[in-house]
Design an enzyme around this catalytic site. Structure first.
Site, short mmCIF file in Angstrom:
data_model
loop_
_atom_site.label_atom_id
_atom_site.label_comp_id
_atom_site.label_asym_id
_atom_site.label_seq_id
_atom_site.Cartn_x
_atom_site.Cartn_y
_atom_site.Cartn_z
N VAL A 118 -1.54 -1.64 2.86
CA VAL A 118 -1.33 -2.53 3.90
C VAL A 118 -0.41 -3.86 3.17
O VAL A 118 -1.21 -4.38 2.53
CB VAL A 118 -2.25 -3.14 4.93
CG1 VAL A 118 -1.91 -3.98 5.87
CG2 VAL A 118 -3.03 -2.17 5.71
N SER A 163 -1.43 -8.31 0.24
CA SER A 163 -1.62 -6.82 0.37
C SER A 163 -3.03 -6.32 0.15
O SER A 163 -3.71 -6.98 -0.53
CB SER A 163 -0.71 -5.89 -0.16
OG SER A 163 -0.66 -6.15 -1.65
N LYS A 164 -3.44 -5.22 0.69
CA LYS A 164 -4.54 -4.49 0.01
C LYS A 164 -4.46 -2.88 0.29
O LYS A 164 -3.72 -2.34 1.11
CB LYS A 164 -5.64 -4.89 1.08
CG LYS A 164 -7.19 -4.83 0.14
CD LYS A 164 -7.15 -6.29 -0.68
CE LYS A 164 -8.60 -6.15 -1.59
NZ LYS A 164 -8.85 -7.47 -2.21
N GLY A 165 -5.29 -2.21 -0.57
CA GLY A 165 -5.29 -0.85 -0.35
C GLY A 165 -6.56 -0.04 -0.76
O GLY A 165 -7.54 -0.95 -1.21
#
Ligand code: NAD
Length: 474
Positions: A118, A163-165
């Site tokens: 995201v 962001s992050k994943g």
């Protein structure tokens, strides 16, 4: 009574102005303690419309990570009188990617995992945020963590978005070969957004330097040349930064000292309890001890230890290296993790998990300062209780921002191809953490709000300013 609009000193300001022209160089000025004046880009303003969140009922769970983020965001946005248009932009992630990640297992079978990435907001620069491998990963959680990264980077004013994943998997049950294939295929799945100028991952839960090396290699093979700046948290031998491993704990130590000094409490002899004895907790404890604090309790997932005379942190770190946890450590009395949180200490550092201080136990917390080493250790429901008790909370988006700050240094060093000494890294980290603490403290005093709300106000104002300056594309 909370002021609804901050004091404005601006040469272009007019209530009818919604967006400044690009050539406008107006500045915000905040009155700060000790006669300092903080200047910020034009922002925060005005309109009197109240924010209405139509889907508020969806966010009522105290432990929902997106709710934890949104409820703090809403409060700050309301105090800023954020225009509804900008509010709508900021409460929605820019991009949400879901990928299927097929890999061949060692058994020869093919398994398909689900991966997320995201990008919450990239108005201030490339997205920055970790990648976690865990069975608990959900899109909702990744979205909240990506938003947190956006605010965190803005609080310390580094030029990144958030962001992050994550990949839903159980890495403890996977071989190194399977993890490598998973990492490379996931990287290939999200490669369109990755890049030093667009989205820069880092390690998070169950990912490490080795995983970052695989991501860097996969990306480099795709683009045809070695690109070290595509990830941070890499091994030092291949473009990682000195001081990165200790950076989050060092940042916690710096802001804790600032808080004690602000409250007129001596650093030497201050008593500290630390929950979590991994990277963040052990280094925060070690550095605070070297500053003269007395660490009277530490804990990890195996339980906690209390010693009113103080625990030798070097000794405890050696023990955990040899035994993998604090289980069986005998240099103090055994405690539960819940008991650790309510000890009568000057400083409490929750540095393990989210949602450990809730509306249920906040009333029993006796620390005078809480330094949130972990992400989201305090629920929104606990905030008001801690406020009422006069506990000074250094919020996560400020307290643990040392890690992303040195990640930023790593990215800068990779792009410049020139590497700094550890002392340079630590000095620059201290400058940024100290300045950020004072910026947040200045806003909190000016608006008579707690440090968390002030940190969100600062972050939202910085991100929204850039949105106004850039305008809405097309
Ligand atoms: P880590 O895996 O190195 O350490 C986690 C520690 O928490 C371990 O000691 C573990 O035993 C303990 N723990 C786990 N479950 C527990 C429980 N139920 N009760 C008590 N203790 C428990 O992780 P870390 O890198 O130190 O990260 C800790 C927190 O800090 C996380 O919230 C992470 O998101 C946040 N954080 C880390 C960094 C970083 O640079 N490492 C940066 C920003 C935020």
């Amino acid at each position: 009574m909370l002021p609804s609009t901050p004091r404005i000193e601006s040469d272009w300001y007019h209530p009818r102005n919604t967006y400044p022209s690009l050539s406008t160089h107006c500045r915000w000025r905040f009155s700060a303690p000790r006669g300092r004046v903080l200047t910020m880009p034009t922002d925060l303003r005005l309109p009197t419309h109240k924010i209405v969140r139509p889907d508020k009922d969806r966010f009522l769970n105290e432990e929902n990570p997106f709710e934890a983020m949104m409820s703090r965001f809403d409060r700050a946005a309301e105090l800023l009188d954020l225009e509804p248009g900008i509010y709508r932009v900021l409460r929605n992630p820019e991009k949400q990617i879901i990928v299927s990640v097929p890999i061949q297992l060692d058994s020869g079978d093919v398994e398909v995992f689900t991966g997320y990435r995201v990008l919450y907001n990239t108005s201030r620069g490339p997205a920055k945020g970790g990648i976690r491998f865990d069975l608990q990963v959900t899109l909702e959680e990744v979205k909240a963590l990506a938003a947190w990264m956006t605010w965190k980077c803005a609080v310390v004013s580094i030029p990144f978005g958030g962001s992050k994943g994550g990949v839903v998997c159980d890495p403890l049950k996977m071989s190194v070969g399977e993890l490598e294939r998973l990492t490379r295929r996931y990287t290939a799945g999200i490669i369109a957004t990755l890049g030093p100028d667009s989205d820069v991952p880092a390690p998070d839960v169950n990912t490490n330097e080795r995983v970052m090396a695989w991501i860097m290699d996969t990306y480099s093979m795709h683009v045809g040349h070695t690109t070290t700046a595509v990830v941070t948290g890499k091994p030092v031998e291949m473009g990682g930064s000195l001081g990165r491993r200790e950076a989050t704990g060092r940042g916690c130590m710096i802001v804790t000292k600032e808080a004690l000094q602000h409250l007129g409490m001596p650093v030497k002899g201050a008593t500290v309890a630390v929950q979590g004895f991994g990277n963040v907790g052990s280094i925060t404890a070690q550095l605070l001890q070297s500053e003269g604090c007395k660490i009277t309790a530490i804990g990890d997932r195996s339980g906690a230890v209390h010693n009113a005379a103080g625990i030798d942190i070097e000794d405890a770190i050696r023990y955990v290296k040899g035994h993998k946890s604090l289980e069986g450590y005998t240099k103090g009395d055994v405690l539960t993790n819940d008991e650790l949180l309510t000890l009568d200490v000057d400083v409490l550092v929750p540095a393990a998990l989210e949602n450990v201080i809730t509306s249920k136990n906040a009333g029993k917390v006796r620390a005078k300062v809480i330094c949130e080493g972990a992400n989201g250790p305090t629920t929104a429901g606990a905030d008001a209780i801690l406020d009422e008790k006069g506990i000074f909370v250094i919020p996560d988006i400020l307290a643990n921002a040392g890690g992303v700050t040195v990640s930023y240094f790593e990215w800068v060093q990779d792009r410049g191809g020139y590497f700094w000494s550890e002392d340079t890294v630590n000095d620059r980290l201290r400058d940024i953490m100290t300045r950020s603490f004072r910026d947040v403290l200045g806003l909190s005093r000016q608006h008579k709000v707690n440090m968390r709300t002030a940190a969100y106000m600062l972050a939202i104002s910085r991100v929204s300013t850039v949105h106004r300056l850039r305008g809405i594309y097309a």
